[in-house]
Scaffold this motif. Structure first.
Motif, mmCIF file in Angstrom:
data_model
loop_
_atom_site.group_PDB
_atom_site.id
_atom_site.type_symbol
_atom_site.label_atom_id
_atom_site.label_comp_id
_atom_site.label_asym_id
_atom_site.label_seq_id
_atom_site.Cartn_x
_atom_site.Cartn_y
_atom_site.Cartn_z
ATOM 1 N N SER A 42 0.830 -1.166 -0.114
ATOM 2 C CA SER A 42 0.070 -0.058 -0.033
ATOM 3 C C SER A 42 0.963 1.221 -0.052
ATOM 4 O O SER A 42 1.943 1.239 0.696
ATOM 5 C CB SER A 42 -0.900 0.013 1.199
ATOM 6 N N PRO A 43 0.531 2.124 -0.900
ATOM 7 C CA PRO A 43 1.493 3.470 -0.832
ATOM 8 C C PRO A 43 1.212 4.329 0.682
ATOM 9 O O PRO A 43 0.323 4.076 1.318
ATOM 10 C CB PRO A 43 0.565 4.386 -1.971
ATOM 11 N N SER A 44 2.127 5.017 0.721
ATOM 12 C CA SER A 44 2.241 5.892 2.104
ATOM 13 C C SER A 44 1.773 7.405 1.698
ATOM 14 O O SER A 44 1.921 8.212 2.497
ATOM 15 C CB SER A 44 3.817 5.866 2.488
ATOM 16 N N LYS A 45 1.688 7.648 0.488
ATOM 17 C CA LYS A 45 1.192 9.004 -0.049
ATOM 18 C C LYS A 45 0.186 9.263 -1.025
ATOM 19 O O LYS A 45 0.205 7.958 -1.859
ATOM 20 C CB LYS A 45 2.479 10.004 -0.183
ATOM 21 N N ALA A 46 -0.191 10.311 -1.513
ATOM 22 C CA ALA A 46 -0.971 10.467 -2.668
ATOM 23 C C ALA A 46 -0.155 10.602 -3.654
ATOM 24 O O ALA A 46 0.853 10.852 -3.833
ATOM 25 C CB ALA A 46 -1.631 11.955 -2.525
ATOM 26 N N ALA A 47 -0.877 9.740 -4.930
ATOM 27 C CA ALA A 47 -0.351 9.453 -6.149
ATOM 28 C C ALA A 47 -0.341 10.983 -6.778
ATOM 29 O O ALA A 47 -1.188 11.571 -6.676
ATOM 30 C CB ALA A 47 -0.781 8.456 -6.986
ATOM 31 N N THR A 48 0.588 11.162 -7.889
ATOM 32 C CA THR A 48 0.274 12.318 -8.947
ATOM 33 C C THR A 48 0.370 11.868 -10.076
ATOM 34 O O THR A 48 0.879 10.830 -10.471
ATOM 35 C CB THR A 48 1.459 13.448 -8.534
ATOM 36 N N VAL A 49 -0.685 12.358 -10.928
ATOM 37 C CA VAL A 49 -0.901 11.962 -12.390
ATOM 38 C C VAL A 49 -0.464 13.359 -13.050
ATOM 39 O O VAL A 49 -0.980 14.310 -12.695
ATOM 40 C CB VAL A 49 -2.225 11.633 -12.669
ATOM 41 N N ASP A 50 0.419 13.106 -14.088
ATOM 42 C CA ASP A 50 1.063 14.254 -14.819
ATOM 43 C C ASP A 50 0.956 14.128 -16.357
ATOM 44 O O ASP A 50 0.406 12.940 -16.668
ATOM 45 C CB ASP A 50 2.373 14.559 -14.250
ATOM 46 N N THR A 51 1.334 14.715 -16.993
ATOM 47 C CA THR A 51 1.637 14.624 -18.706
ATOM 48 C C THR A 51 2.897 14.499 -18.947
ATOM 49 O O THR A 51 3.668 15.156 -18.654
ATOM 50 C CB THR A 51 0.792 15.564 -19.231
ATOM 51 N N LYS A 52 3.342 13.905 -20.224
ATOM 52 C CA LYS A 52 4.578 14.108 -20.839
ATOM 53 C C LYS A 52 4.328 13.716 -22.208
ATOM 54 O O LYS A 52 3.569 12.842 -22.274
ATOM 55 C CB LYS A 52 5.519 13.000 -20.273
ATOM 56 N N SER A 53 5.196 14.427 -23.160
ATOM 57 C CA SER A 53 5.158 14.069 -24.419
ATOM 58 C C SER A 53 5.819 12.776 -24.967
ATOM 59 O O SER A 53 6.899 12.528 -24.360
ATOM 60 C CB SER A 53 5.919 15.310 -25.290
ATOM 61 N N LEU A 94 -1.601 3.066 -7.274
ATOM 62 C CA LEU A 94 -2.254 3.003 -6.092
ATOM 63 C C LEU A 94 -1.949 4.523 -5.365
ATOM 64 O O LEU A 94 -0.896 5.088 -5.741
ATOM 65 C CB LEU A 94 -1.564 1.917 -5.052
ATOM 66 N N SER A 95 -2.696 4.958 -4.661
ATOM 67 C CA SER A 95 -2.828 6.100 -3.847
ATOM 68 C C SER A 95 -3.336 6.162 -2.344
ATOM 69 O O SER A 95 -4.153 5.347 -2.126
ATOM 70 C CB SER A 95 -3.483 7.330 -4.481
ATOM 71 N N LYS A 96 -2.754 6.902 -1.685
ATOM 72 C CA LYS A 96 -3.060 7.080 -0.255
ATOM 73 C C LYS A 96 -4.009 8.515 -0.108
ATOM 74 O O LYS A 96 -3.375 9.453 -0.272
ATOM 75 C CB LYS A 96 -2.171 7.134 1.013
ATOM 76 N N GLY A 97 -5.376 8.330 -0.411
ATOM 77 C CA GLY A 97 -6.299 9.243 -0.372
ATOM 78 C C GLY A 97 -6.225 9.647 -1.947
ATOM 79 O O GLY A 97 -5.735 9.272 -2.831
ATOM 80 N N GLU A 98 -6.859 11.098 -2.200
ATOM 81 C CA GLU A 98 -7.326 11.422 -3.396
ATOM 82 C C GLU A 98 -5.698 11.857 -4.243
ATOM 83 O O GLU A 98 -4.719 12.331 -3.529
ATOM 84 C CB GLU A 98 -7.859 13.165 -3.245
ATOM 85 N N ALA A 99 -5.581 11.659 -5.467
ATOM 86 C CA ALA A 99 -4.738 11.794 -6.179
ATOM 87 C C ALA A 99 -4.357 13.367 -6.396
ATOM 88 O O ALA A 99 -5.239 14.083 -6.688
ATOM 89 C CB ALA A 99 -4.615 10.868 -7.525
ATOM 90 N N THR A 100 -3.133 13.807 -6.802
ATOM 91 C CA THR A 100 -2.777 15.157 -7.214
ATOM 92 C C THR A 100 -2.786 15.264 -8.665
ATOM 93 O O THR A 100 -2.095 14.242 -9.466
ATOM 94 C CB THR A 100 -1.460 15.430 -6.433
ATOM 95 N N ALA A 101 -3.298 16.313 -9.229
ATOM 96 C CA ALA A 101 -3.344 16.508 -10.550
ATOM 97 C C ALA A 101 -2.048 17.287 -10.814
ATOM 98 O O ALA A 101 -1.634 18.468 -10.496
ATOM 99 C CB ALA A 101 -4.492 17.292 -11.088
ATOM 100 N N GLY A 102 -1.067 16.826 -11.830
ATOM 101 C CA GLY A 102 -0.283 17.555 -12.478
ATOM 102 C C GLY A 102 -0.378 18.722 -13.392
ATOM 103 O O GLY A 102 -1.777 18.793 -13.807
ATOM 104 N N LYS A 103 0.521 19.275 -14.098
ATOM 105 C CA LYS A 103 0.455 20.050 -15.165
ATOM 106 C C LYS A 103 -0.570 19.404 -16.369
ATOM 107 O O LYS A 103 -0.033 18.500 -16.572
ATOM 108 C CB LYS A 103 1.753 20.666 -15.648
#
Length: 165
Positions: A42-53, A94-103
């Motif tokens: 299980s993760p210990s922090k919220a995951a971040t979803v970002d973008t990349k070319s 996986l995430s601990k709580g709501e995920a964070t949105a990147g750029k």
């Protein structure tokens, strides 16, 4: 069709053997933190979803380290159908709580769904998100357009749609 099924079965068996032989107690087999994507802990922090070319695919979804994220066509909206051996080859984000949105990531499309074991998996536009164990470093897209575990796998764009290659 028979050739694809045989190749998929062989690839899955080989991948399971490699993963079993390379695992350690932390789930990180690479020394660079990349192997932690395959960890079932299980993760210990919220995951971040970002973008990349990505070459030939445009702008796609990745995690905070630039690791490619995928959708599985066998999934239902906000419901993962990838368990067991499937989740070993395609580890869930996986995430601990709501995920964070990147750029360039639409926060309104980010969500969380509960997996059968109780872990929280990140979703985007209703698609549960996964890594591919065959991607060994950030930026690789080796899982794109693969047909494994009963359906195809694709990267996603910032609008949450599958990217056909």
């Amino acid at each position: 069709m028979k050739r694809t099924a045989t190749a998929t079965t062989c690839a899955a068996a080989l991948l399971a053997t490699v993963l079993a032989g390379c695992s350690d107690s932390t789930g990180d087999t690479s020394g660079d933190g990349y192997g932690s994507a395959a960890s079932s802990a299980s993760p210990s922090k919220a995951a971040t979803v970002d973008t990349k070319s990505a070459s030939g695919l445009g702008t796609i979804l990745v995690d905070e380290k630039g690791r490619t994220l995928y959708l599985f066509l066998a999934d239902k909206k906000n419901k993962s159908n990838c368990q067991g051996d499937c989740a070993k080859a395609w580890p869930p984000l996986l995430s601990k709580g709501e995920a964070t949105a990147g750029k360039d990531v639409d926060k309104k499309l980010l969500g969380i769904t509960k997996r059968s074991g109780g872990d929280e998996q990140v979703t985007y536009n209703g698609h549960p998100l996964y890594y591919y164990a065959g991607d060994k470093k950030p930026g690789q897209t080796n899982g794109q357009n693969l047909d494994q575990f009963g359906a195809e796998w694709y990267v996603l764009n910032a609008k949450g749609k599958q990217v056909d290659s």
